[in-house]
Design a protein around this motif. Structure first.
Motif, PDB file in Angstrom:
ATOM      1  N   ASP A  48      36.693  53.805  -1.906  1.00  0.00           N
ATOM      2  CA  ASP A  48      35.466  53.276  -1.299  1.00  0.00           C
ATOM      3  C   ASP A  48      34.916  54.284  -0.292  1.00  0.00           C
ATOM      4  N   GLU A  49      33.607  54.469  -0.289  1.00  0.00           N
ATOM      5  CA  GLU A  49      32.983  55.313   0.718  1.00  0.00           C
ATOM      6  C   GLU A  49      32.965  54.541   2.031  1.00  0.00           C
ATOM      7  N   VAL A  50      33.549  55.139   3.082  1.00  0.00           N
ATOM      8  CA  VAL A  50      33.670  54.404   4.338  1.00  0.00           C
ATOM      9  C   VAL A  50      33.032  55.097   5.537  1.00  0.00           C
ATOM     10  N   ALA A  59      25.352  66.627   3.545  1.00  0.00           N
ATOM     11  CA  ALA A  59      25.918  65.335   3.933  1.00  0.00           C
ATOM     12  C   ALA A  59      27.085  65.055   3.003  1.00  0.00           C
ATOM     13  N   SER A  60      28.148  64.489   3.548  1.00  0.00           N
ATOM     14  CA  SER A  60      29.331  64.171   2.749  1.00  0.00           C
ATOM     15  C   SER A  60      29.822  62.782   3.097  1.00  0.00           C
ATOM     16  N   ASP A  61      30.409  62.149   2.102  1.00  0.00           N
ATOM     17  CA  ASP A  61      31.029  60.850   2.326  1.00  0.00           C
ATOM     18  C   ASP A  61      32.523  61.040   2.493  1.00  0.00           C
ATOM     19  N   ILE A  62      33.110  60.196   3.319  1.00  0.00           N
ATOM     20  CA  ILE A  62      34.560  60.139   3.425  1.00  0.00           C
ATOM     21  C   ILE A  62      34.986  58.848   2.744  1.00  0.00           C
ATOM     22  N   SER A  63      35.916  58.978   1.819  1.00  0.00           N
ATOM     23  CA  SER A  63      36.400  57.819   1.078  1.00  0.00           C
ATOM     24  C   SER A  63      37.706  57.323   1.664  1.00  0.00           C
ATOM     25  N   ALA A  64      37.938  56.037   1.504  1.00  0.00           N
ATOM     26  CA  ALA A  64      39.225  55.473   1.900  1.00  0.00           C
ATOM     27  C   ALA A  64      40.289  56.044   0.960  1.00  0.00           C
ATOM     28  N   PRO A  65      41.338  56.636   1.509  1.00  0.00           N
ATOM     29  CA  PRO A  65      42.379  57.191   0.651  1.00  0.00           C
ATOM     30  C   PRO A  65      43.321  56.126   0.090  1.00  0.00           C
TER      31      PRO A  65
END
Length: 119
Positions: A48-50, A59-65
């Motif tokens: 999920d992108e969080v 721009a970058s998304d950080i995902s839930a690992p």
């Protein structure tokens, strides 16, 4: 510490997992100018992108690992997004998660494996 192929690092702190981005990722992004963090209490699934990071380059998304709950966020990054460039592996963590299964961390890379990935 463990590492993801998406250039996130994971550090266990008691029953929580702290998530940030690697020095390699912060260098690739360039000067970070904006950080958007998830809401505390959000239940997430791995992938999920969080969070969002914006730099002068992209721009970058950080995902839930991992699957879990966001229990704390690093509000200092909202006011000082440049911390991501100054101390990505330390004070510039993004969020802390409570996960059900700590053994899920075994699936992630060690520091040596991550260094092999980035060359």
């Amino acid at each position: 510490m463990k590492y993801t192929e998406e250039h996130e690092w994971l550090r266990v702190d008691g029953d929580l997992v702290i998530v940030g981005i690697t020095e390699h990722a912060s260098t690739q992004l360039g000067d970070v100018v904006f950080v958007e963090l998830p809401e505390i209490g959000t239940i997430v699934a791995a992938g999920d992108e969080v969070a969002v990071i914006e730099s002068v380059k992209a721009a970058s998304d950080i995902s839930a690992p991992l699957d879990g709950e966001i229990v704390e966020v690093n509000e200092a990054l909202v006011d000082e997004p440049g911390k991501v460039n100054q101390d990505p592996m330390g004070e510039a963590w993004f969020f802390k998660m409570k996960i059900d299964d700590m053994s899920a961390l075994d699936a992630f890379m060690t520091e040596d494996a991550y260094n092999d990935l980035i060359g």
